[in-house]
Design an enzyme around this catalytic site. Sequence first.
Site: not given
Ligand code: GLN
Length: 759
Positions: A15, A116, A437, A699
């Site tokens: 990494k 995935k 979130g 992303h």
């Molecule tokens: N609540 C998480 C965030 O906001 C959701 C992340 C996710 O869906 N991978 O990071």
Amino acid sequence: MNLGMPRIGPRRQLKRAVEGYWAGTVDAAALSDVARARRAEAWRQQADAGIDSIPSNDFSLYDQVLDTTCLVGAVPERFGHDGGPVDLDTYFTLARGTTHGAGDGTRVVAPLEMTKWFDTNYHYLVPELGPTTGFALSSTKPVDEFNEALALGIVTRPVLVGPVTYLLLSKATVPGFSTLELLPALLEVYTRVLDALAAAGARWVQLDEPCLGTDLDDEARRAIDVAYAELSRRTLKILVATYFSGLGDNLELATELPVAGLHVDLVRHPDQLPRLLDHLDADTVLSAGVVDGRNVWRSDIGRTLRLLGPAQDRLGDRLWVGPSCSLQHVPHDLDSETSLPAHLVPWLAFARQKLDETTLLTRGLVEGPDAIADALAASDAAVATRLASPLIAHPGVQERVTALTRTNAARHSPYERRREIQRQSIPLPPLPTTTIGSFPQTPEIRAARQRHASGQLSDDAYREFCQSEIAHVIAQQRDLGLDVLVHGEPERNDMVQYFGEQLDGFACTTGGWVQSYGTRYVRPPILYGDVTRPKPMTVSWSRYAQSLTDLPVKGMLTGPVTILQWSFVRDDQPRSETCRQIALAVRDEVLDLEAAGIRIIQVDEPALREGLPIRHRERAAYLDWASECFKVATAAVADGTQIHTHMCYAEFGDIMDAVVALDVDVISIEAARSQMDLLNDLAAVHYQAGIGLGVYDIHSPTVPSTDEITRFISQALKVLPAAQLWVNPDCGLKTRRAPEVAAALRHMVDAAHHARQPA
Ligand code: GLN
Ligand code: ZN
């Protein structure tokens, strides 16, 4: 034998090197040195452990499917590759995309899509193939790495993604195009690779065809036949490897292939062994995947020897023993873990320990159990202690699960009624804006967490630090004009580990990293016993955030299925059972949040789709218990409490019924990347509840403009009524930088405000 090693390095060396290369602080030569050292170490460890058939080309700087795309020269046109070897920068651009120019002349080159790898949390880069795709041998990686090992005195077995699996995992660039049409052209390149490997001195090559564990149609089955009829004409011996699933109705197809060996997953499906022994040709090698490559439990050596006894009698030295799949899915080395609970350590095996188990099993089979008597006794003892341990049983938990009835899993009133009640309890404008979130995890946040973990920062000081972060993001969201706020999740290192650290029945590693995609590694917690929640896990943060504002603050939890899916879970009871235990713990947290005055609670389930069994006929049963668990976790709240869920980066088209069955009040989904497909899917099933439209692709470092988002919203409004839509980013913002996020959210709120004006 072994199928593959972890490649990230026991201290995440890869990494650092790769990210350093991207940042310009590590040059290509230094990156290649780190990669070479990783490979050398992996080969040495396998040789030292006594593994007799050692793989090469299992290493990758980013992803093995991307490596295959570069090997066969299938670089889509937008990357401007004009033939010849694919260089390092093109390789990483395929993975990450790039931006040319600036201002109005900016041209964005989108990366390959990521999805995935079967039912794992490993993501591969999806090849894009169309009728005009041409293949050409464009990399010497497999031969180079074979030679590299040879120079160390090790004759390896190079590993390649098999041609049929490669084509089936690709995405057609033209609707209706079958990528399998490209098989003859692809086989020409594979033939050249095989010949080059043979010329370099290889005797075996491994072709991974995990598609043999999936439901194949006639065209795909024919492709398998054609491919191996062609490739088996070369001098190299071919081992066709399958994993993650049983061969099922593909067993005859697989055993009749004119290849020298077949690797099967006997951890997932030990029951296929007798049929395999009946069908296998008299000179074919059976490679028995009996050491669990997907989980961290120590093998039951005695049981495995008993399973393989009849195979040993029939096959003799045509029986190979190995892990079920590549060890890239488990952490490197248990010996470097210093803080796991002492009782747990003897129950576990990481990659290095799994190598030892592999050679131990081989000896036990060849020389008889007496030759490994001590190790066998130690294994028996570890297995017995684990199963009988009071530490895995928690009084009352099993009873609580047994007592669950369907009513525990249903909201009090149907959605239409809840919607009316919530209009009163949570007044919101049309097209409400919110986020998913997390807010950016700044270097300061990471530093504070690390100082807290190492004892340099007291609990009180850490809490104050997190509270100041929360106050900051609450103020920011209020200033931006968002309608439903979040606390920003500064206290969470990871959405699963955070809960794993607080729930009983889980243990967390310090260095148990596995690759999720590229340079993103995760440390799945180990779920070893009955799950209970000793105390509330998120309530104090949410309550603090809500105390700062009159606007609703959304509580934020990870759902039971995602916690299950992203942990290494116990293998001594069905996953459904374990998931129900997690669901009950989350349910308690949901109720505590509600009692603390939180009116909106989001329970994230981004891994719901990923847990889908590989075989279609097993899917309904999974979806049934998975959605039941989600409802157990969420359904106990009052009608006026609004339950949200969030899912992302998966095709939901085929699980729409299960999504409806979750019976949430609002679902937020990623849409910026998947171009509204999901909205159409939801509209098609007449989805009634709120839908949060992901309008910001988190992303990408690109900040979407207000116009872009406005267009996006109006497009969505053609499919769904305004009363149903919410506006939000695709996913959490934790990986983005703060200035980008501020600009993007401003544009998002502006666009929502525009859209609210009557036209
Ligand atoms: N609540 C998480 C965030 O906001 C959701 C992340 C996710 O869906 N991978 O990071
Ligand atoms: Zn997400």
